[in-house]
Design a protein around this motif. Structure first.
Motif, PDB file in Angstrom:
ATOM      1  N   UNK A 341       1.037  -1.299   0.075  1.00 24.18           N
ATOM      2  CA  UNK A 341       0.050  -0.121  -0.159  1.00 24.18           C
ATOM      3  C   UNK A 341       0.892   1.258   0.053  1.00 24.18           C
ATOM      4  N   UNK A 342       1.779   1.394   0.595  1.00 23.74           N
ATOM      5  CA  UNK A 342       2.981   2.555   0.868  1.00 23.74           C
ATOM      6  C   UNK A 342       3.610   2.588  -0.593  1.00 23.74           C
ATOM      7  N   UNK A 343       3.994   1.543  -1.105  1.00 24.97           N
ATOM      8  CA  UNK A 343       4.779   1.764  -2.412  1.00 24.97           C
ATOM      9  C   UNK A 343       3.646   2.283  -3.500  1.00 24.97           C
ATOM     10  N   UNK A 344       2.519   1.614  -3.533  1.00 27.70           N
ATOM     11  CA  UNK A 344       1.434   2.058  -4.263  1.00 27.70           C
ATOM     12  C   UNK A 344       1.368   3.543  -4.250  1.00 27.70           C
ATOM     13  N   UNK A 345       1.379   4.009  -2.912  1.00 26.58           N
ATOM     14  CA  UNK A 345       1.111   5.406  -2.718  1.00 26.58           C
ATOM     15  C   UNK A 345       2.100   6.192  -3.305  1.00 26.58           C
ATOM     16  N   UNK A 369      11.866   2.888   1.022  1.00 28.00           N
ATOM     17  CA  UNK A 369      12.771   1.916   1.696  1.00 28.00           C
ATOM     18  C   UNK A 369      12.275   2.099   3.281  1.00 28.00           C
ATOM     19  N   UNK A 370      12.067   3.046   4.004  1.00 28.48           N
ATOM     20  CA  UNK A 370      12.078   3.246   5.167  1.00 28.48           C
ATOM     21  C   UNK A 370      10.692   3.341   5.672  1.00 28.48           C
ATOM     22  N   UNK A 371       9.802   4.135   5.079  1.00 29.08           N
ATOM     23  CA  UNK A 371       8.323   4.316   5.297  1.00 29.08           C
ATOM     24  C   UNK A 371       7.547   3.250   5.631  1.00 29.08           C
ATOM     25  N   UNK A 372       7.520   1.935   4.727  1.00 22.81           N
ATOM     26  CA  UNK A 372       6.787   1.059   5.139  1.00 22.81           C
ATOM     27  C   UNK A 372       7.285   0.283   6.474  1.00 22.81           C
ATOM     28  N   UNK A 373       8.588   0.211   6.830  1.00 22.76           N
ATOM     29  CA  UNK A 373       8.753  -0.352   8.067  1.00 22.76           C
ATOM     30  C   UNK A 373       8.516   0.456   9.477  1.00 22.76           C
TER      31      UNK A 373
END
Length: 445
Positions: A341-345, A369-373
């Protein structure tokens, strides 16, 4: 006739005398004028200067010992006032008093009020004699007088000591109330703002950084911008910030059991972009479209990138919360879905960029790289990761609070403020590094 009374209950003078209302004949006016002047001048200090009694510990002794001369003067003043009032009444009722400045009805009412005043004054005189002059008065008993003096003296002394103690206690907190008048840098910023000078800002964070007002926040922001600009003129400081940021982000990914390779590549690309001065005009144009008002570390890194990211985590999209809160999905599936979901955003945001290889594009590459985690740490069930993420957030927020604090930073000159902010940054970075290393060691063990 309205009467004016002292706070202690003593009759001072008719209010018309005090205000100088021109409604009296000459003889009556003179009599009443002498009443006001003579009677007030003869009052004991305790009646006209009540504030003095707070610090005058001998006042109870005067009240209890009943100095004959003091009370004698008071009684004489009362008797003088009565005589003047009698003269005024006689002047008004006498035919030879001359033409009056009031109507016949007003004259009759005035005479009636004045007669009532004289009668009340005689009653007051009798009561005073019973209280102060009569030998049967309780004030003439030695044991009673001593006891009253002792109690009153003790009360006044205790009150004075308590007052002094309160003042000393307040002095202990003087360091928390700095004298901003002696902070030249802050005063210069305030004068600039009050004279109509522009100090632009993107977001008011007055409450978050604990400023007392928006004006204080704006003026401090102006000072901080100057200090940060001066700080990063030194290459060593810029290099320290770059190295520290790389290390912290890498350690967070490693703690979350993620490979930091792609992050390090994106991070180095960003550093290369920033070191090329030819990119700065484009970067400024990009950021201005995002509402960034100045090219400083506070405006770009702290306010726009980090604090906005924390604000987004406080209000995640409903699609994200629906996945994370679904009890029927495994934690592994939830984390994968959240990452997707974060990558799609970010993919959708990239399509809207004006400059495909600009600053925002490089920023998105790091964020991917950092936001999903980080999102998984704040929203997911992993308590260890959640603790790390919240600690990181607290340290960054604490840094901002310290930067805007008169107690933590010297808002006197640009070099001093720059030095204090750099030291605060190093202290917070050391704290984050120590926390990550300690937790990583615990995970390995």
């Amino acid at each position: 006739m309205v009467l004016l009374w002292s706070k202690s209950g003593g009759l001072v003078a008719p209010v018309g005398i005090v205000l100088g209302t021109p409604v009296l004949g000459h003889a009556a006016t003179e009599a009443l004028r002498m009443t006001g002047a003579g009677f007030r001048a003869s009052l004991p200090i305790g009646r006209t200067g009540r504030a003095n009694q707070v610090h005058d510990v001998t006042a109870p002794r005067r009240a209890c010992a009943l100095s004959t001369s003091g009370h004698g003067r008071s009684m004489e003043a009362l008797e003088t006032a009565i005589n003047y009032w009698d003269d005024a009444l006689a002047a008004y009722t006498s035919v030879s008093a001359g033409p009056l400045a009031v109507t016949t009805g007003d004259e009759a009412q005035f005479c009636e009020d004045l007669q009532r005043l004289v009668d009340q004054a005689y009653e007051l005189q009798e009561q005073c004699e019973l209280l102060f002059l009569d030998q049967r008065s309780v004030l003439f008993r030695t044991d009673s007088s001593n006891r009253m003096y002792s109690e009153l003296h003790s009360a006044v002394t205790s009150s004075a000591e308590s007052f002094v103690a309160d003042l000393r206690e307040f002095e202990e907190f003087a360091e928390f109330f700095p004298d901003v008048e002696n902070l030249p840098l802050y005063q210069a910023a305030k004068a600039h703002f009050e004279s109509g000078g522009a100090i632009p800002y993107r977001t008011l964070r007055t409450e978050m950084v604990r400023c007392s007002s928006d004006v204080e926040f704006i003026c401090k922001l102006h000072c901080i911008r100057l200090a940060l600009t001066a700080m990063f003129r030194e290459k060593a400081n810029w290099q320290w910030l770059a190295d520290t940021g790389r290390q912290i982000l890498t350690d967070i990914l490693i703690y979350g059991d993620k490979d930091p390779k792609d992050l390090l590549i994106a991070y180095e690309d960003m550093l290369s972009f920033l070191q090329n001065e030819d990119n700065w005009p484009q970067m400024e144009q990009e950021l201005s479209l995002k509402g960034v008002k100045a090219m400083t570390m506070y405006d770009i890194l702290l306010d726009y990138i980090i604090m906005d990211a924390f604000d987004d985590l406080d209000m995640p999209p409903s699609s994200v919360t629906a996945v994370v809160q679904n009890r029927w999905l495994s934690n592994g599936f939830k984390e994968t879905a959240l990452t997707t979901a974060v990558w799609s955003l970010f993919k959708a945001k990239r399509r809207m960029l004006r400059f495909a290889d600009g600053f925002i594009s490089h920023f998105y590459a790091i964020s991917e790289q950092i936001s999903p985690m980080m999102a998984w740490g704040f929203l997911g069930p992993d308590e260890g990761l959640k603790d790390i993420c919240h600690f990181f957030r607290d340290q960054v927020t604490g840094l901002l609070v310290d930067m805007f604090s008169f107690q933590k930073c010297r808002y006197s000159t640009v070099p001093e403020l720059s030095q204090d902010i750099l030291q605060l940054m190093k202290n917070r970075a050391d704290g984050i590094g120590h926390k990550l290393k300690t937790n990583l060691c615990d995970v390995v063990q």
